[in-house]
Structures are given as structure tokens and as C-alpha cells.
Design a protein around this motif. Sequence first.
Motif, PDB file in Angstrom:
ATOM      1  N   ASP A  86     -13.159 -47.481 -79.051  1.00 52.40           N
ATOM      2  CA  ASP A  86     -14.092 -48.218 -78.196  1.00 52.40           C
ATOM      3  C   ASP A  86     -14.901 -47.286 -77.303  1.00 52.40           C
ATOM      4  OD1 ASP A  86     -15.241 -50.649 -77.333  1.00 52.40           O
ATOM      5  OD2 ASP A  86     -14.100 -50.480 -75.465  1.00 52.40           O
ATOM      6  N   ASP A  87     -14.393 -46.077 -77.022  1.00 54.18           N
ATOM      7  CA  ASP A  87     -15.084 -45.172 -76.113  1.00 54.18           C
ATOM      8  C   ASP A  87     -16.054 -44.235 -76.831  1.00 54.18           C
ATOM      9  OD1 ASP A  87     -12.965 -43.942 -77.361  1.00 54.18           O
ATOM     10  OD2 ASP A  87     -12.601 -42.549 -75.707  1.00 54.18           O
ATOM     11  N   LYS A  88     -16.240 -44.417 -78.149  1.00 52.15           N
ATOM     12  CA  LYS A  88     -17.178 -43.590 -78.907  1.00 52.15           C
ATOM     13  C   LYS A  88     -18.109 -44.476 -79.722  1.00 52.15           C
ATOM     14  CE  LYS A  88     -14.348 -39.476 -79.237  1.00 52.15           C
ATOM     15  NZ  LYS A  88     -13.768 -38.476 -80.117  1.00 52.15           N
ATOM     16  N   ALA A  89     -19.312 -43.950 -79.985  1.00 51.75           N
ATOM     17  CA  ALA A  89     -20.309 -44.698 -80.756  1.00 51.75           C
ATOM     18  C   ALA A  89     -21.205 -43.711 -81.494  1.00 51.75           C
ATOM     19  CB  ALA A  89     -21.142 -45.578 -79.830  1.00 51.75           C
ATOM     20  N   ASP A  90     -22.020 -44.232 -82.399  1.00 50.10           N
ATOM     21  CA  ASP A  90     -22.930 -43.413 -83.183  1.00 50.10           C
ATOM     22  C   ASP A  90     -24.367 -43.853 -82.907  1.00 50.10           C
ATOM     23  OD1 ASP A  90     -20.853 -42.024 -84.778  1.00 50.10           O
ATOM     24  OD2 ASP A  90     -20.434 -44.053 -85.459  1.00 50.10           O
ATOM     25  N   VAL A  91     -25.246 -42.876 -82.657  1.00 51.39           N
ATOM     26  CA  VAL A  91     -26.651 -43.180 -82.392  1.00 51.39           C
ATOM     27  C   VAL A  91     -27.328 -43.526 -83.712  1.00 51.39           C
ATOM     28  CG1 VAL A  91     -28.831 -42.313 -81.499  1.00 51.39           C
ATOM     29  CG2 VAL A  91     -26.707 -41.660 -80.401  1.00 51.39           C
ATOM     30  N   ILE A  92     -27.909 -44.715 -83.774  1.00 50.69           N
ATOM     31  CA  ILE A  92     -28.580 -45.178 -84.981  1.00 50.69           C
ATOM     32  C   ILE A  92     -30.087 -44.977 -84.878  1.00 50.69           C
ATOM     33  CG2 ILE A  92     -29.072 -47.222 -86.377  1.00 50.69           C
ATOM     34  CD1 ILE A  92     -26.342 -48.260 -85.551  1.00 50.69           C
ATOM     35  N   LEU A  93     -30.654 -45.266 -83.695  1.00 50.28           N
ATOM     36  CA  LEU A  93     -32.102 -45.286 -83.547  1.00 50.28           C
ATOM     37  C   LEU A  93     -32.475 -44.959 -82.110  1.00 50.28           C
ATOM     38  CD1 LEU A  93     -34.808 -46.363 -85.020  1.00 50.28           C
ATOM     39  CD2 LEU A  93     -34.327 -48.467 -83.815  1.00 50.28           C
ATOM     40  N   LYS A  94     -33.558 -44.226 -81.941  1.00 50.42           N
ATOM     41  CA  LYS A  94     -34.116 -44.005 -80.602  1.00 50.42           C
ATOM     42  C   LYS A  94     -35.382 -44.830 -80.489  1.00 50.42           C
ATOM     43  CE  LYS A  94     -36.718 -40.884 -77.827  1.00 50.42           C
ATOM     44  NZ  LYS A  94     -37.552 -39.704 -77.833  1.00 50.42           N
ATOM     45  N   TYR A  95     -35.485 -45.610 -79.413  1.00 47.58           N
ATOM     46  CA  TYR A  95     -36.663 -46.430 -79.194  1.00 47.58           C
ATOM     47  C   TYR A  95     -37.728 -45.612 -78.466  1.00 47.58           C
ATOM     48  CZ  TYR A  95     -33.970 -50.512 -80.521  1.00 47.58           C
ATOM     49  OH  TYR A  95     -33.225 -51.416 -81.222  1.00 47.58           O
ATOM     50  N   MET A  96     -38.973 -45.750 -78.924  1.00 46.44           N
ATOM     51  CA  MET A  96     -40.108 -45.139 -78.240  1.00 46.44           C
ATOM     52  C   MET A  96     -40.321 -45.894 -76.920  1.00 46.44           C
ATOM     53  SD  MET A  96     -41.057 -42.757 -80.161  1.00 46.44           S
ATOM     54  CE  MET A  96     -40.222 -42.291 -81.656  1.00 46.44           C
ATOM     55  N   PRO A  97     -41.016 -45.282 -75.947  1.00 46.42           N
ATOM     56  CA  PRO A  97     -41.181 -45.958 -74.649  1.00 46.42           C
ATOM     57  C   PRO A  97     -41.834 -47.331 -74.737  1.00 46.42           C
ATOM     58  CG  PRO A  97     -41.783 -43.656 -74.470  1.00 46.42           C
ATOM     59  CD  PRO A  97     -41.504 -43.899 -75.911  1.00 46.42           C
ATOM     60  N   ASP A  98     -42.830 -47.493 -75.614  1.00 45.28           N
ATOM     61  CA  ASP A  98     -43.465 -48.816 -75.712  1.00 45.28           C
ATOM     62  C   ASP A  98     -42.533 -49.829 -76.363  1.00 45.28           C
ATOM     63  OD1 ASP A  98     -43.659 -47.371 -78.041  1.00 45.28           O
ATOM     64  OD2 ASP A  98     -45.451 -48.401 -78.738  1.00 45.28           O
ATOM     65  N   GLU A  99     -41.684 -49.375 -77.288  1.00 48.49           N
ATOM     66  CA  GLU A  99     -40.704 -50.284 -77.894  1.00 48.49           C
ATOM     67  C   GLU A  99     -39.658 -50.705 -76.874  1.00 48.49           C
ATOM     68  OE1 GLU A  99     -40.735 -48.660 -82.486  1.00 48.49           O
ATOM     69  OE2 GLU A  99     -39.392 -47.730 -81.044  1.00 48.49           O
ATOM     70  N   ALA A 100     -39.263 -49.786 -75.989  1.00 48.15           N
ATOM     71  CA  ALA A 100     -38.287 -50.127 -74.948  1.00 48.15           C
ATOM     72  C   ALA A 100     -38.871 -51.157 -73.983  1.00 48.15           C
ATOM     73  CB  ALA A 100     -37.860 -48.867 -74.199  1.00 48.15           C
ATOM     74  N   ARG A 101     -40.160 -51.019 -73.666  1.00 44.24           N
ATOM     75  CA  ARG A 101     -40.799 -52.016 -72.793  1.00 44.24           C
ATOM     76  C   ARG A 101     -40.848 -53.381 -73.475  1.00 44.24           C
ATOM     77  NH1 ARG A 101     -43.814 -47.489 -71.153  1.00 44.24           N
ATOM     78  NH2 ARG A 101     -45.348 -47.729 -72.812  1.00 44.24           N
ATOM     79  N   LEU A 102     -41.091 -53.395 -74.786  1.00 44.42           N
ATOM     80  CA  LEU A 102     -41.081 -54.664 -75.513  1.00 44.42           C
ATOM     81  C   LEU A 102     -39.699 -55.301 -75.515  1.00 44.42           C
ATOM     82  CD1 LEU A 102     -43.366 -53.977 -78.600  1.00 44.42           C
ATOM     83  CD2 LEU A 102     -43.710 -55.683 -76.830  1.00 44.42           C
ATOM     84  N   LEU A 103     -38.656 -54.486 -75.689  1.00 46.72           N
ATOM     85  CA  LEU A 103     -37.286 -55.014 -75.657  1.00 46.72           C
ATOM     86  C   LEU A 103     -36.982 -55.642 -74.307  1.00 46.72           C
ATOM     87  CD1 LEU A 103     -35.178 -52.299 -77.495  1.00 46.72           C
ATOM     88  CD2 LEU A 103     -35.616 -54.622 -78.250  1.00 46.72           C
ATOM     89  N   LYS A 104     -37.464 -54.993 -73.236  1.00 45.65           N
ATOM     90  CA  LYS A 104     -37.233 -55.542 -71.903  1.00 45.65           C
ATOM     91  C   LYS A 104     -38.015 -56.831 -71.713  1.00 45.65           C
ATOM     92  CE  LYS A 104     -36.773 -53.928 -67.195  1.00 45.65           C
ATOM     93  NZ  LYS A 104     -36.954 -52.817 -66.275  1.00 45.65           N
ATOM     94  N   ALA A 105     -39.218 -56.882 -72.278  1.00 49.74           N
ATOM     95  CA  ALA A 105     -40.033 -58.101 -72.156  1.00 49.74           C
ATOM     96  C   ALA A 105     -39.428 -59.252 -72.945  1.00 49.74           C
ATOM     97  CB  ALA A 105     -41.455 -57.822 -72.639  1.00 49.74           C
ATOM     98  N   TYR A 106     -38.804 -58.952 -74.075  1.00 48.43           N
ATOM     99  CA  TYR A 106     -38.167 -59.994 -74.883  1.00 48.43           C
ATOM    100  C   TYR A 106     -36.834 -60.455 -74.301  1.00 48.43           C
ATOM    101  CZ  TYR A 106     -41.503 -59.182 -78.667  1.00 48.43           C
ATOM    102  OH  TYR A 106     -42.641 -59.077 -79.412  1.00 48.43           O
ATOM    103  N   GLY A 107     -36.344 -59.773 -73.271  1.00 44.21           N
ATOM    104  CA  GLY A 107     -35.079 -60.161 -72.658  1.00 44.21           C
ATOM    105  C   GLY A 107     -33.862 -59.554 -73.328  1.00 44.21           C
ATOM    106  N   GLU A 108     -34.062 -58.606 -74.232  1.00 43.10           N
ATOM    107  CA  GLU A 108     -32.926 -57.947 -74.879  1.00 43.10           C
ATOM    108  C   GLU A 108     -32.244 -56.975 -73.912  1.00 43.10           C
ATOM    109  OE1 GLU A 108     -31.748 -58.118 -78.214  1.00 43.10           O
ATOM    110  OE2 GLU A 108     -32.965 -59.918 -78.369  1.00 43.10           O
TER     111      GLU A 108
END
Length: 145
Positions: A86-108
Motif C-alpha cells: 500500500d505504501d508503494k505505487a507506479d507512475v503511469i502518466l504525467k499530466y501537462m499543466p493544462d490537463e491538470a487544470r482541466l482535471l481540477k475543473a472537472y472535479g477529479e
Amino acid sequence: MPKNKGKGGKNRKRGKNEADDEKRELVFKEDGQEYAQVLRMLGNGRCEAMCIDGTKRLCHIRGKMHKKVWIAAGDIILVGLRDYQDDKADVILKYMPDEARLLKAYGELPENIRLNEGIAGGLDEEDDNAGDDYIEFEDEDIDKI
């Protein structure tokens, strides 16, 4: 001397980053995945990230992204959770800054997450009036010097 049989040096391996400017489809999390914000880079293809569920995890950058996608502190990433650790994970994808803003706007992403600062939660609430730290001199003080 043997003949060179390769196809080029390290500049060829680096390649050109032409895929950055084209828009890609926004990827949402599925079961077994979580959004996270990178707290600090640890080296050796690892980073420490704070997941949205409130758990701080040690994340491993997968080989497909290693030396191709640069991750820095404060970036929003998608991690795959491990069912046996539970204390480890694997990075699958890095979001670009505009994608991160969209995720925040969508409520994710929650509203309290800071997207464009360097480190998650690195700024205190007292830093809002940081512009008040100037010293005012009077003209007679300058004349005495």
C-alpha cells in the motif's frame, strides 16, 4: 579496428520531442489507480508523492517514461496502486499543466490542491502579504551617509 555497426550516438537515442505540441486525450483514473502530486524526487527513477486519498507513497517511474518524460516536484501524476504494497505505487502518466487544470475543473482533483507551485503545500498562509517586506527610507537618512 572494427567497423561501427550502430545507428548513431546518444543524440539519436534522445530523439526529438515533437509529440509535445499535439493535444492528447485526457486520461481519467480507473480502479486500481489514483491521482497524486509529486512532493520530491528521490533519484534512481523514484519519487515521493501525496495521493489524493491522503496517503504518502513511494512511486516508481516506469521504464517507458524514464529519461523521456521529466517529472518535477509539484507535478500531477497518475499512479497505479499495488494490491500487495500500500505504501508503494507506479507512475503511469504525467499530466501537462493544462490537463491538470482541466482535471481540477472537472472535479477529479480536490480544490485545496495547488497546481502551479513547486512543492505541494510548500507555501504557508502567511505568505499572502509577502509584498509588505520593504523598508522605507527618508531623504535625511540618505544625506547622512
